[in-house]
Design an enzyme around this catalytic site. Structure first.
Site, short mmCIF file in Angstrom:
data_model
loop_
_atom_site.label_atom_id
_atom_site.label_comp_id
_atom_site.label_asym_id
_atom_site.label_seq_id
_atom_site.Cartn_x
_atom_site.Cartn_y
_atom_site.Cartn_z
N TRP A 158 -15.35 -11.23 28.62
CA TRP A 158 -15.36 -11.67 29.94
C TRP A 158 -14.20 -12.91 29.96
CZ3 TRP A 158 -15.48 -16.79 31.94
CH2 TRP A 158 -15.69 -17.07 33.19
N HIS A 159 -13.93 -13.58 28.98
CA HIS A 159 -12.73 -14.57 29.02
C HIS A 159 -11.15 -13.63 29.08
CE1 HIS A 159 -15.68 -17.42 28.00
NE2 HIS A 159 -14.95 -18.27 28.26
N GLY A 160 -11.19 -12.64 28.91
CA GLY A 160 -9.86 -11.98 29.07
C GLY A 160 -10.03 -10.38 28.45
N PHE B 24 -9.29 -15.44 34.93
CA PHE B 24 -10.37 -15.04 34.06
C PHE B 24 -11.28 -14.37 34.93
CE2 PHE B 24 -8.23 -17.70 31.28
CZ PHE B 24 -8.87 -17.25 30.13
#
Lengths: 471, 376
Positions: free
Chosen positions: A319-321, A471
């Site tokens: 999810w963060h990248g 993000f």
């Protein structure tokens, strides 16, 4: 548009608030919807249709689920439709390029280059709207009949681009009926100014130390320098992100909403488990509520529990990248959490001092994994931190001293403010001298100084990157 | 009677935002910033297509920032805060001891440097009178004033390597050796990256001697001093409490006509510019592509080959040096490759030069991507 900009502070904010406060109560959500759409589309008019599609589809799905209470299959169909749409746009924009690259790496078949600008806040609002349809499906909240109320929730500008991830259930009541009181506005203004200071005065300041170190070849970084830079990044990401959340929560109060807390002094955590109860709390609780618990949570066999944790942390990382180092970062936390659950938590409880000394080290290593996308550089940098490949920077042995001279005060300020020192002192004084004029005077002067100097930094800002916004 | 509560923070935030916004909206438009030495953005043109592409918005944000009420004062306030935080550098400028400022240089572009030296070699093979020199940056001569651990690269061994790598077709002019031999510590301006007029004069005399010419004696020139010079380092870092420099240069005892990219100018410097912030920019009117200096007190020679000419290929360091050669040549041609894309080969074919001097500051030489134009 970001909050920490002249455009927001001295154009959008006064205009939006003035309009909002002047609008009669029953049209306030319409005003909110319109100003939020302007906020959202300022940089990217072309993505406006996606936002409208989000609103329409989730609104329809919510209503569909509500009206078809008698037909479980159709209800499920609407739920699936909403999930497919939200995850679909998230995947399309955020992960397609990454996906194609990996296919190409495995199959050696050339894939087309897919790089598009990420629509503003897509990681956040897709999660927010999914919470809505899932909660409606579960019967936890009533579906919203009014598309203006619902639209205002989806695109609500304070929480649109960087959290906190406000679930529909958090604000459902306030969307329909809310009171905007002066004490709320007072509290909102305080939080907003503090958040602005965190972002502009601390995060950006220490951030440039990390940035300049990241440009150096590894042999030009000594081991102490590697740690100082890792500390700088750890402070940057905390103040950047928590500062942004504070601004969002503050704006929420000014508009009459109570958004959930997102950070609670994460760096005083006595374990990694504790850290994740204090860091980006709304994301952790989202994953707990909508992934971990449905999978069975921890009320199942040990093997299944470990599997559930693995899924949650793999997804949290991703999810963060869209890059493997984020996956690695998620898995690193998975391993740490499993070890803690099995052995360490008890031990930590008995050895609190040691736990509090180990935790910063673990977290700095975590942030390095988070920050460096290139694996060979990442390995080299972590090696540097632990003295593999030379402790000294031969070309400049005192690099760490120079960094400490230039950034020492900022780093120290960051460390102190990431501990609840000021808060505790302030609360103690407030209890001891209730209603003391000097105390509130000092407080106001400090806030004024933060506000004025932040403005000075914004005007000067050639340097104003916002880390979390892709993000 | 019920006591009225006041809400100081709400008052503070709303009052501040309203006051700044309103005064910003009535603030008159400024086209140029003396402090930043650049044109300011004044308006963002609105069209639907610009709106959809996002050009309108990004430009509008630049306009808001550039035209912001009290912009210079806010920037000064920021630099004061930075000082309070004991920062040792800002925006590529290092704060040395005793208020000294230095350009930060912790790495250089070896690849570009090698390429540029290669272009120079090729150029020198076509001409038999090429002299080449590399000017070190100011911090080289003030290393004791640099803060410990700043990681500045040592330019002298790199410049020595350049000398070694040169073929015999290039005459080496040892600027570094000349300046190292000087006892004075103030060879360069404190707030600017350039060398002082007096240092340029030193280089001029050494170069004359190397070329077998008699340099003009210092007492035949008038030393001019212009106070309140805040140079490029200061503009970048805006450090509070820095003392301004005194700009120095030598006035010539005769009249000089200048042609800058075809435009006639009277005199080799712009007196009006000396009143402005960017005072160094007065010399040769900035960095024109081709600047031709000629003496007004001399008759045009009948036969072209009787006219003595110098070709100086240079960066801005030589703007303070070039006019001095008017004491030795009838005409001085000054080429800045960064603004002279084509035509050097043609210029050399059409014009007869007695000497060709290529003089660059190390930092410009290792980074300049226009140097290939020396062959165009």
């Amino acid at each position: 548009m970001v909050f920490s900009s002249l455009l927001f502070l001295f154009r959008f904010l006064p205009a939006a608030l003035l309009l909002y406060y002047l609008t009669p109560r029953r049209f306030k959500n319409l005003t909110l919807l319109i100003v939020s759409l302007i906020f959202y589309s300022w940089g990217e008019v072309k993505y406006l249709p996606i936002m409208f599609a989000s609103m329409l589809i989730d609104y329809t799905c919510g209503l569909g689920i509500k009206r078809l209470g008698h037909n479980p299959k159709l209800r499920k169909l609407f739920l699936i439709l909403s999930m497919v749409f939200n995850l679909g746009i998230l995947f399309t924009f955020k992960y397609t390029g990454f996906f194609l690259e990996n296919i190409e790496a495995i199959t050696r078949i050339p894939m087309p280059d897919f790089s598009v600008q990420l629509p503003l806040g897509i990681s956040f609002y897709t999660f927010q709207t999914m919470s809505y349809t899932i909660d409606v499906y579960r019967g936890d909240v009533q579906a919203e009949d009014n598309i203006i109320n619902f639209g205002a929730y989806v695109v609500l500008f304070p929480q649109l681009i960087a959290g906190p991830i406000v679930r529909y259930s958090d604000v459902a009541a306030e969307l329909k009926k809310r009171r905007i009181t002066l004490p709320m506005i007072e509290r909102g203004a305080t939080l907003f100014i503090l958040g602005l200071g965190c972002k502009v005065l601390i995060a950006n300041n220490v951030g440039s130390l990390w940035d300049s170190t990241a440009l150096l070849p590894l042999e030009q970084i000594s081991t102490p320098m590697a740690w100082i830079a890792a500390l700088a990044y750890s402070l940057q990401i905390y103040f950047d992100f928590s500062g942004y959340s504070l601004m969002a929560i503050g704006l929420g109060y000014m508009l009459g909403f109570r958004f959930p807390q997102n950070f609670n002094y994460p760096y005083i955590a006595g374990s990694v488990t504790d850290f994740w109860r204090r860091w980006h709390m709304t994301l952790s609780s989202w994953f707990r509520e909508y992934v971990y618990f449905p999978l069975g949570g921890s009320r199942c066999s040990e093997g299944k529990r470990t599997r559930n944790l693995l899924i949650v942390w793999g997804l949290t990382g991703l999810w963060h990248g869209a890059s493997w180092n984020f996956v690695l970062w998620g898995l690193w936390f998975f391993v740490l959490l499993v070890i803690e659950k099995k052995w360490l938590l008890q031990w930590y409880k008995q050895h609190k001092v040691i736990a509090h000394l180990i935790m910063p080290v673990i977290l700095m290593v975590s942030w390095v994994i988070f920050a460096i996308t290139d694996f060979s550089r990442l390995g080299g940098y972590l090696g540097k931190m632990f003295g593999i490949g030379g402790v000294v920077n031969a070309s400049n042995p005192l690099d760490w001293l120079y960094a400490l001279r230039g950034y020492g005060v900022s780093l120290l300020l960051g460390i102190i403010l990431s501990l609840p020192v000021v808060k505790t002192v302030h609360e103690k004084l407030a209890v001891r001298f209730p209603g003391n004029k000097i105390l509130s005077g000092v407080r106001t002067v400090l806030l004024a100084v933060i506000l004025i100097i932040s403005t000075a930094y914004l005007v000067d800002s050639t340097y104003n990157p916002f880390i979390y916004w892709n993000f | 009677m019920k006591k009225r509560r006041i809400y100081p923070t709400a008052l503070l935030l709303f009052g501040f935002v309203a006051a700044v916004t309103l005064s910003d909206l009535v603030n008159p438009v400024r086209a140029f910033s003396e402090m930043e030495n650049r044109e300011l953005k004044t308006a963002s043109q609105f069209t639907l297509s610009r709106l959809f592409k996002g050009d309108f918005q990004s430009r509008y944000e630049e306009v808001v920032a550039d035209q912001f009420v009290g912009r210079d004062e806010w920037i000064t306030l920021k630099s004061m805060t930075e000082s309070a935080l004991l920062k040792t550098e800002n925006n590529g400028v290092i704060y040395g001891k005793n208020g000294a400022l230095f350009g930060k240089l912790t790495s250089y572009n070896q690849e570009q440097l090698t390429k540029n030296i290669g272009f120079l070699q090729q150029f020198a093979e076509k001409h038999d009178n090429v002299t080449f020199g590399v000017i070190p940056s100011g911090y080289t001569y003030s290393t004791d004033q640099l803060p410990a651990g700043s990681g500045q690269i040592d330019q002298l061994p790199i410049i020595a390597d350049i000398e070694k790598s040169l073929a015999d077709s290039v005459q080496w002019f040892d600027v570094a050796g000349l300046l190292t031999a000087q006892e004075s510590e103030s060879l360069y301006y404190n707030t600017d990256h350039h060398w002082k007029g007096t240092t340029a004069y030193l280089a001029y005399t050494a170069l004359c001697e190397q070329l077998g010419m008699q340099p003009v004696a210092e007492d035949q020139l008038t030393l001019r001093e212009v106070n309140d010079f805040y140079g490029s380092y200061f503009s970048k870092c805006k450090k509070a409490g820095i003392q301004p420099d005194t700009l120095t240069f030598y006035d010539l005892p005769f009249q000089v006509a200048a042609t800058v990219d075809g435009t006639q100018k009277s005199g080799w410097y712009d007196p009006a510019q000396l009143e402005k912030r960017d005072k160094y920019g007065a010399f040769l009117y900035g960095n024109g592509g081709l600047t031709i200096l000629s003496r007004l007190d001399r008759q045009t020679k009948e036969a072209d080959h009787e006219t003595s000419r110098l070709l100086l290929i240079k960066d801005s360091f030589s703007n303070a040096l070039a006019p001095l050669f008017m004491n030795n040549f009838d005409e001085v041609y000054i080429v800045d490759l960064r603004s002279y894309p084509m035509g050097l080969t043609k210029l050399c074919e059409e014009t007869d030069f007695d000497e060709i001097v290529v003089l660059y500051n190390f930092e410009n030489l290792e980074s300049d991507t226009n140097f290939y134009r020396i062959l165009q």
